[in-house]
Design a protein around this motif. Structure first.
Motif, short mmCIF file in Angstrom:
data_model
loop_
_atom_site.label_atom_id
_atom_site.label_comp_id
_atom_site.label_asym_id
_atom_site.label_seq_id
_atom_site.Cartn_x
_atom_site.Cartn_y
_atom_site.Cartn_z
N VAL A 136 -30.77 32.04 36.66
CA VAL A 136 -31.28 30.91 36.11
C VAL A 136 -31.78 29.98 36.98
CG1 VAL A 136 -30.33 28.80 34.77
CG2 VAL A 136 -29.38 31.02 34.20
N ALA A 137 -31.32 29.67 38.10
CA ALA A 137 -31.98 28.60 39.01
C ALA A 137 -33.05 29.03 39.63
CB ALA A 137 -30.74 28.33 40.12
N ASP A 138 -33.10 30.50 39.94
CA ASP A 138 -34.37 30.90 40.73
C ASP A 138 -35.62 30.96 39.65
OD1 ASP A 138 -33.31 31.02 43.04
OD2 ASP A 138 -33.03 33.33 42.99
N SER A 139 -35.16 31.05 38.46
CA SER A 139 -36.25 31.22 37.56
C SER A 139 -36.97 30.10 37.13
CB SER A 139 -35.75 31.65 36.03
OG SER A 139 -35.09 30.81 35.50
N THR A 140 -36.29 28.97 37.64
CA THR A 140 -37.12 27.56 37.24
C THR A 140 -38.03 27.36 38.39
OG1 THR A 140 -35.23 26.43 38.48
CG2 THR A 140 -34.97 26.60 36.14
N ASN A 141 -38.09 28.07 39.57
CA ASN A 141 -39.30 28.09 40.51
C ASN A 141 -40.42 28.51 39.90
OD1 ASN A 141 -40.74 27.90 42.66
ND2 ASN A 141 -39.29 28.81 43.93
N PRO A 142 -41.44 27.67 39.87
CA PRO A 142 -42.62 28.17 39.17
C PRO A 142 -43.34 28.93 40.10
CG PRO A 142 -42.79 25.76 39.96
CD PRO A 142 -41.57 26.21 40.11
N TYR A 143 -43.07 29.35 41.42
CA TYR A 143 -43.41 30.15 41.98
C TYR A 143 -42.64 31.47 42.69
CZ TYR A 143 -47.35 26.86 42.33
OH TYR A 143 -48.25 25.91 42.10
N THR A 144 -43.06 32.65 42.79
CA THR A 144 -42.30 33.74 43.20
C THR A 144 -43.07 34.87 43.94
OG1 THR A 144 -41.32 35.50 42.19
CG2 THR A 144 -43.15 34.98 41.10
N ASP A 145 -42.39 35.34 44.96
CA ASP A 145 -42.89 36.20 45.71
C ASP A 145 -42.48 37.75 45.26
OD1 ASP A 145 -40.26 36.43 46.18
OD2 ASP A 145 -40.37 36.12 48.30
N ARG A 146 -41.73 37.91 43.94
CA ARG A 146 -41.44 39.30 43.42
C ARG A 146 -42.46 40.01 43.21
NH1 ARG A 146 -39.79 39.59 37.67
NH2 ARG A 146 -41.01 37.59 36.92
N TYR A 147 -43.89 39.64 42.82
CA TYR A 147 -44.97 40.72 42.52
C TYR A 147 -45.56 41.25 43.59
CZ TYR A 147 -44.89 38.40 37.80
OH TYR A 147 -44.52 37.84 36.75
N LEU A 148 -45.62 40.06 44.60
CA LEU A 148 -46.21 40.56 46.01
C LEU A 148 -45.16 41.57 46.56
CD1 LEU A 148 -47.44 37.31 47.46
CD2 LEU A 148 -48.77 39.30 46.68
N LEU A 149 -43.94 41.27 46.60
CA LEU A 149 -42.92 42.25 47.06
C LEU A 149 -43.02 43.48 46.31
CD1 LEU A 149 -39.89 39.81 47.50
CD2 LEU A 149 -41.28 40.93 49.24
N ALA A 150 -43.11 43.55 45.01
CA ALA A 150 -43.06 44.67 44.35
C ALA A 150 -44.26 45.42 44.35
CB ALA A 150 -43.10 44.37 42.79
N ALA A 151 -45.31 44.83 44.87
CA ALA A 151 -46.59 45.41 44.88
C ALA A 151 -46.70 46.39 46.51
CB ALA A 151 -47.79 44.45 45.15
N LEU A 152 -45.64 45.93 47.16
CA LEU A 152 -45.25 46.77 48.52
C LEU A 152 -44.07 47.53 48.39
CD1 LEU A 152 -46.62 44.12 50.99
CD2 LEU A 152 -47.68 46.37 50.45
N ASP A 153 -43.32 47.71 46.75
CA ASP A 153 -42.20 48.23 46.97
C ASP A 153 -41.05 47.66 47.52
OD1 ASP A 153 -43.71 50.17 45.17
OD2 ASP A 153 -43.91 51.55 46.88
N TYR A 154 -41.15 46.35 47.54
CA TYR A 154 -39.74 45.44 47.89
C TYR A 154 -39.39 44.69 46.71
CZ TYR A 154 -40.62 47.08 52.71
OH TYR A 154 -40.91 47.76 53.78
N GLU A 155 -38.16 44.27 46.90
CA GLU A 155 -37.62 43.51 46.09
C GLU A 155 -36.45 42.40 46.51
OE1 GLU A 155 -35.18 45.05 43.08
OE2 GLU A 155 -33.95 46.28 44.72
#
Lengths: 393, 357
Positions: A136-155
């Protein structure tokens, strides 16, 4: 210094203004918004503004503070946009499994008690688990690196550390490597064909030069789709090449030329060849005509003169041609889509899938950003190399 | 020098491009150790001859030999001649030292020896300090000297130069002329030097071959070419001259008399020229013409100054005597001349040279 110079400067600005505006609107702005899309994650902060305000006070490890819990409950009471709430639940569920059922139960509980504090753990045991609060807390951050990580197969794993995705979910790196591999093979093929061809063009003149240049430029004047379709006709199983070879008795059964890597490389090499030939040709034209005679007069047989003089001097053209071809090749979409098989799809088709197929602009933007970074890195290397050359040893 | 017999012989050499005959039936002998200039206007065939000698062009007919060996069938890299090109033709991607080392590497000279020879060649042209630079970092004159070092480092017996000083400014050009001439003397080289600059040819050469339309008009020492031109073309191409037309009236051992169109005669130095119809040209160099109030000489004519131009070291004076015009070079200190002045023009018979009309 005066009015006239100011006027002149304004005039110059006015002249470049259309270009600057064009670049800003059709290049800089889309590029910036694509890059922003790849790191932005606005749903949580929109849906839970009160939670967002206090989420920063929590260290994500200890027991979540009461203020956070209360803010979340208040946010859920305040929300009336069902669409936004649905998006937020989806967002939370993608970070932590189980949120879908948890949230429907919690929303029901919140509706039943519209005022005062609410014991969430009594509503569902899962609210005692720190991982759910962290989501919940993380979802309130308007910025995320998960797309960039996912693009390189990381999470990010449950504890927030970067970890590799499981093998069955990690196709992006493989496709990215394949893209770079196909780009490299096409570049090499273009260089091997383009260098001798450019030398041939530069060595003749008059109508012969025009004809040779025209032959290589022709593909640039026809649409990419038409060219690709033409290769389709040539390469297919009952296509011109296979029919000719079969009727000549050279092969017994049709060669597999299409829907595989070979077909993609052939078609892309053809389409990209002008980008190799033209830079090499222009470099060759700038080489003084008397260098080869000079080498011969100094005792160099033709092949040694070629290796020691003409080849090193034309290398500058080969490098810029390779850069052009490679950077264009790794962005190719139509040709591999039409001529390649499932195993020949390049990163652009993945981007297209996310952008058009599943409206996942975050992933599309992230993959685009990775491609952009790869291209810029190459360009920097090229800039360094050419600067070294210009500066002498 | 390694080769004992290095005289070059052109025998009946011709070169045509399509129907255009650039070199026409050329016979030419170049001695070992000679500095021969090929002089002529552009398109006269002089560069083509050099290119045939270097092996970049094949003759359409005839043979070229070096000593006892026929060289016209040899490719350029087997001819062992140093060539200095008009625009230097240095390899831009190699350092100065690597440029000079190139011909030695092609000959398989051992590394240690290469270094030594490159140093010596660069010292010879006073560029030892520049050996690590790229050609683009050198001035035009320095590049030309590198080209010279590169053409000499493998000790060829023959060096061919194609207008090598054309791109240099006047002062540098004159310095390089002296440098090349000194090298020629010191190393005993055979040099074939193509130029369209007549003063360059006069100052540097042992012999000059004047070319016109693919043929040699005249070949001889600079003195012969300047003082005893054999044709109107040579007289006008080399230096400036006054040509007066007339008929040969009388010729003997002491001199000859030429009758002029508009009346009057000129006494000229003895010549073996006997034109069929008697038509003849008399050449008098402007610097041999005297201007003064008196008529002390045999050849004296009253004339009017039409123009006088100050040239620093001399005055260039245009004269007209009604029948023919003159150009004279006068010492700027002797007298003032103004347009309209009446003067006496005179010149010694020894300074008058007859040519066929």
């Amino acid at each position: 210094m005066s009015e006239t110079s100011l006027k002149g400067r304004l005039g110059a600005l006015a002249l470049v203004a259309p270009l600057v505006l064009f670049l800003a609107i059709f290049f800089a702005w889309p590029l910036a918004s694509m890059l922003k899309e790849s790191v932005s994650d606005p749903v949580g902060s929109h849906a839970f503004p009160l939670t967002a305000a206090v989420a920063g006070d929590w260290d994500r490890q200890s027991e979540p503070p009461e203020a956070l819990k209360q803010a979340f409950v208040d946010d859920l009471r305040a929300i009336d946009d069902q669409q936004l709430l649905g998006d937020a639940v989806r967002r939370l569920n993608s970070a932590q499994n189980g949120f879908r059922t948890l949230m429907s139960r919690t929303i029901r509980a919140v509706e039943e008690q519209p005022e005062g504090p609410l014991d969430l753990v009594a509503v569902d045991k899962r609210w005692a688990d720190v991982r759910f609060w962290r989501a919940v807390a993380d979802s309130t951050n308007p910025y995320t690196d998960r797309y960039l990580l996912a693009a390189l197969d990381y999470e990010r794993d449950a504890s927030g550390r970067i970890a590799a995705l499981p093998a069955e979910a990690s196709a992006n790196t493989a496709i990215l490597l394949r893209t770079l591999g196909i780009g490299a093979v096409v570049t090499l093929a273009c260089a091997l064909i383009g260098l001798p061809y450019a030398m041939l063009v530069a060595s003749v003149d008059g109508w012969k030069r025009q004809a040779l240049l025209g032959a290589v430029l022709l593909p640039l004047w026809t649409s990419l789709l038409v060219r690709t379709a033409a290769w389709f006709i040539l390469l297919q199983e009952q296509g011109l090449i296979n029919d000719t070879l079969m009727s000549l008795g050279l092969i017994g059964s049709p060669l597999p030329l299409i829907f595989n890597r070979l077909g993609v490389v052939i078609a892309m090499t053809h389409v990209l060849l002008p980008f190799m030939v033209l830079p090499i040709y222009s470099v060759l034209l700038s080489i003084p005509r008397n260098l080869m005679p000079a080498a011969a007069s100094l005792g160099a047989p033709p092949w040694r003169a070629f290796l020691r003089v003409l080849l090193p001097l034309s290398l500058r053209g080969v490098v810029s041609g390779s850069l052009l071809v490679f950077m264009t090749a790794i962005g190719y979409y139509i040709t591999p889509a039409l001529i390649g098989g499932a195993q020949d799809q390049m990163i652009s088709s993945v981007i297209a899938f996310y952008a058009i197929g599943s409206a996942n602009w975050g992933m599309a933007g992230a993959l685009g950003a990775i491609l952009l970074v790869a291209t810029l890195a190459l360009y920097t290397v090229y800039g360094r190399l050419s600067a070294d050359r210009a500066g002498g040893r | 020098m390694p080769l004992s017999q290095s005289n070059i012989r052109f025998e009946k050499v011709s070169k045509s491009y399509g129907t255009l005959r650039v070199v026409d039936d050329l016979d030419l002998m170049i001695d070992q150790g000679e500095f021969l200039s090929l002089l002529g206007p552009s398109g006269s065939g002089k560069t083509t001859i050099l290119m045939m000698l270097a092996g970049f062009e094949a003759p359409s007919g005839g043979t070229i030999s070096l000593g006892s060996q026929r060289i016209d069938p040899l490719p350029p890299h087997r001819r062992n001649m140093g060539v200095v090109f008009q625009n230097y033709a240095l390899f831009p991607h190699m350092s100065v030292a690597a440029n000079v080392a190139f011909p030695l590497e092609m000959r398989g000279t051992p590394r240690s020896e290469i270094e030594q020879k490159v140093t010596r060649a660069l010292d010879m042209v006073q560029l030892g300090a520049m050996k690590d630079r790229r050609p683009a970092q050198l001035s035009g004159g320095q590049q030309q000297r590198v080209a010279l070092a590169r053409a000499l480092v493998f000790e060829p017996s023959v060096v061919l130069m194609d207008e090598p000083l054309g791109a240099l400014d006047k002062q540098l050009r004159e310095q390089m002329q002296l440098d090349i001439r000194a090298l020629h003397k010191r190393l005993g080289l055979t040099i074939v030097f193509v130029t369209h600059d007549q003063s360059e040819a006069l100052t540097m050469s042992d012999r000059i071959a004047v070319f016109n339309r693919g043929r040699i008009e005249q070949i001889g020492t600079p003195r012969e070419i300047y003082d005893q031109p054999r044709s109107r073309f040579v007289a006008q191409f080399i230096g400036e001259t006054n040509l007066v037309e007339g008929t040969l009236a009388e010729a003997g051992d002491a001199g000859a008399t030429v009758k002029l169109e508009g009346g009057g005669t000129i006494r000229v130095q003895p010549s073996d020229l006997r034109p069929d119809a008697g038509r003849i040209l008399v050449s008098v160099r402007p610097e041999r013409i005297r201007l003064g109030p008196d008529a002390a000489s045999e050849n004296a004519y009253p004339a009017t100054v039409t123009d006088a131009v100050y040239h620093g070291d001399h005055l260039r004076i245009q004269l007209d005597n009604g029948a023919f015009g003159f150009v004279a070079k006068a010492d700027r200190k002797t007298a003032e001349f103004n347009p309209g002045d009446r003067v006496m023009v005179s010149f010694a018979p020894a300074d008058c040279w007859m040519l066929p009309a």
